[in-house]
Design a protein around this motif. Structure first.
Motif, PDB file in Angstrom:
ATOM      1  N   PHE A 192       0.564  -1.282   0.351  1.00  0.00           N
ATOM      2  CA  PHE A 192      -0.190  -0.205   0.108  1.00  0.00           C
ATOM      3  C   PHE A 192       0.899   1.449   0.099  1.00  0.00           C
ATOM      4  CE2 PHE A 192      -3.304  -3.567   2.394  1.00  0.00           C
ATOM      5  CZ  PHE A 192      -4.107  -3.125   0.842  1.00  0.00           C
ATOM      6  N   ILE A 193       0.557   2.324  -0.566  1.00  0.00           N
ATOM      7  CA  ILE A 193       1.123   3.532  -0.612  1.00  0.00           C
ATOM      8  C   ILE A 193       0.443   4.444   0.029  1.00  0.00           C
ATOM      9  CG2 ILE A 193       2.078   4.952  -2.137  1.00  0.00           C
ATOM     10  CD1 ILE A 193       3.474   2.961  -2.945  1.00  0.00           C
ATOM     11  N   SER A 194       1.542   5.658   0.656  1.00  0.00           N
ATOM     12  CA  SER A 194       0.806   6.580   1.286  1.00  0.00           C
ATOM     13  C   SER A 194       1.390   7.474   0.828  1.00  0.00           C
ATOM     14  CB  SER A 194       0.431   6.757   3.075  1.00  0.00           C
ATOM     15  OG  SER A 194      -0.260   5.251   3.371  1.00  0.00           O
ATOM     16  N   GLU A 243       5.598   3.306   1.944  1.00  0.00           N
ATOM     17  CA  GLU A 243       4.664   2.721   1.894  1.00  0.00           C
ATOM     18  C   GLU A 243       4.329   2.219   3.286  1.00  0.00           C
ATOM     19  OE1 GLU A 243       6.814  -0.642   0.173  1.00  0.00           O
ATOM     20  OE2 GLU A 243       7.015  -0.503  -2.203  1.00  0.00           O
ATOM     21  N   GLU A 244       4.827   3.555   4.229  1.00  0.00           N
ATOM     22  CA  GLU A 244       4.919   3.651   5.376  1.00  0.00           C
ATOM     23  C   GLU A 244       3.597   4.192   6.006  1.00  0.00           C
ATOM     24  OE1 GLU A 244       8.799   3.793   8.210  1.00  0.00           O
ATOM     25  OE2 GLU A 244       9.118   2.926   6.326  1.00  0.00           O
ATOM     26  N   GLU A 245       2.786   3.708   7.093  1.00  0.00           N
ATOM     27  CA  GLU A 245       1.996   4.935   7.566  1.00  0.00           C
ATOM     28  C   GLU A 245       3.210   5.555   8.833  1.00  0.00           C
ATOM     29  OE1 GLU A 245      -0.925   2.025   8.328  1.00  0.00           O
ATOM     30  OE2 GLU A 245      -2.134   2.370   6.370  1.00  0.00           O
ATOM     31  N   GLU A 287      -3.813  10.331   2.265  1.00  0.00           N
ATOM     32  CA  GLU A 287      -4.289   9.865   1.417  1.00  0.00           C
ATOM     33  C   GLU A 287      -3.415   7.939   1.105  1.00  0.00           C
ATOM     34  OE1 GLU A 287      -5.065  10.799  -3.572  1.00  0.00           O
ATOM     35  OE2 GLU A 287      -4.009  12.423  -2.487  1.00  0.00           O
ATOM     36  N   THR A 288      -4.179   7.665   1.425  1.00  0.00           N
ATOM     37  CA  THR A 288      -4.011   6.331   1.202  1.00  0.00           C
ATOM     38  C   THR A 288      -4.222   5.233   0.214  1.00  0.00           C
ATOM     39  OG1 THR A 288      -2.827   4.058   2.573  1.00  0.00           O
ATOM     40  CG2 THR A 288      -5.560   5.375   2.964  1.00  0.00           C
ATOM     41  N   ASP A 289      -4.213   4.482  -0.422  1.00  0.00           N
ATOM     42  CA  ASP A 289      -4.502   3.869  -1.556  1.00  0.00           C
ATOM     43  C   ASP A 289      -5.373   2.120  -0.498  1.00  0.00           C
ATOM     44  OD1 ASP A 289      -2.376   2.500  -1.143  1.00  0.00           O
ATOM     45  OD2 ASP A 289      -1.812   2.148  -3.159  1.00  0.00           O
ATOM     46  N   ASN A 290      -4.516   1.958   0.707  1.00  0.00           N
ATOM     47  CA  ASN A 290      -5.809   1.019   1.567  1.00  0.00           C
ATOM     48  C   ASN A 290      -6.770   1.512   2.289  1.00  0.00           C
ATOM     49  OD1 ASN A 290      -5.832  -0.796   3.512  1.00  0.00           O
ATOM     50  ND2 ASN A 290      -3.305  -0.580   4.530  1.00  0.00           N
ATOM     51  N   LEU A 303      -7.798   9.991   3.341  1.00  0.00           N
ATOM     52  CA  LEU A 303      -8.738   9.842   2.390  1.00  0.00           C
ATOM     53  C   LEU A 303      -7.806   8.691   1.613  1.00  0.00           C
ATOM     54  CD1 LEU A 303     -10.334  11.676  -0.088  1.00  0.00           C
ATOM     55  CD2 LEU A 303      -8.027  12.064  -1.361  1.00  0.00           C
ATOM     56  N   THR A 304      -9.064   7.870   1.303  1.00  0.00           N
ATOM     57  CA  THR A 304      -8.929   6.585   0.562  1.00  0.00           C
ATOM     58  C   THR A 304      -8.926   6.624  -0.561  1.00  0.00           C
ATOM     59  OG1 THR A 304      -9.236   5.763   2.126  1.00  0.00           O
ATOM     60  CG2 THR A 304      -9.668   3.951   0.639  1.00  0.00           C
ATOM     61  N   ASN A 305      -7.922   6.604  -1.692  1.00  0.00           N
ATOM     62  CA  ASN A 305      -7.474   6.945  -2.634  1.00  0.00           C
ATOM     63  C   ASN A 305      -7.523   5.261  -3.922  1.00  0.00           C
ATOM     64  OD1 ASN A 305      -7.842   7.375  -6.120  1.00  0.00           O
ATOM     65  ND2 ASN A 305      -6.218   9.939  -4.944  1.00  0.00           N
TER      66      ASN A 305
END
Length: 147
Positions: A6-8, A70-72, A110-113, A140-142
């Motif tokens: 996942f990317i942030s 890749e880290e939150e 913003e994250t894809d997770n 925000l989820t994207n």
């Protein structure tokens, strides 16, 4: 951006808002050039509706650079802001106590997770509480994160 992880996309901002203290006065007090500012009464056009907006208050802000990771974690952002503000603690304490000012940290991720967790260390929480009246988190989820 394709990845197995996942990317942030994130940034943090420290703002000071006021009805009476101008951005120029804040710049003079802090001796830090803001990333952006506006004055009460300034006009702008809304990105969303296209309508004309009159700014209802003064704003002075410094922001960290937007990072893809890749880290939150917001630690790099907080470290950058700490480096900008740490020598201004006495001035910021006085500003924080002034009823005419609001000092806010904004954390934007913003994250894809579809789910995200965020950990803060004791030092990071102390920093946020010591320099501000408010901390605001926006998540925000994207499906697709772009630069």
């Amino acid at each position: 951006m394709q990845s197995d992880n996942f990317i942030s996309k994130s940034y943090c901002e420290f703002t000071i808002t006021s009805d009476s203290v101008t951005p120029e006065e804040l710049t003079e007090m802090l001796r830090i050039l803001p990333s952006h500012l506006f004055k009460k009464g300034d006009k702008s056009v809304s990105k969303h509706s296209g309508s004309l907006i009159t700014k209802p208050y003064n704003l002075w802000a410094i922001s960290s650079k937007t990072l893809l990771s890749e880290e939150e974690s917001i630690s790099p952002h907080l470290e950058y802001l700490r480096s900008q503000l740490e020598n201004k603690m006495e001035v910021l304490k006085n500003l924080k106590d002034d009823q005419n000012l609001e000092l806010t940290f904004t954390v934007w991720i913003e994250t894809d997770n579809s789910g995200i967790g965020l950990d803060l260390t004791e030092q990071e929480m102390s920093f946020l509480a010591g320099y501000s009246n408010r901390v605001h988190f926006s998540f925000l989820t994207n499906d697709e994160i772009t630069e």
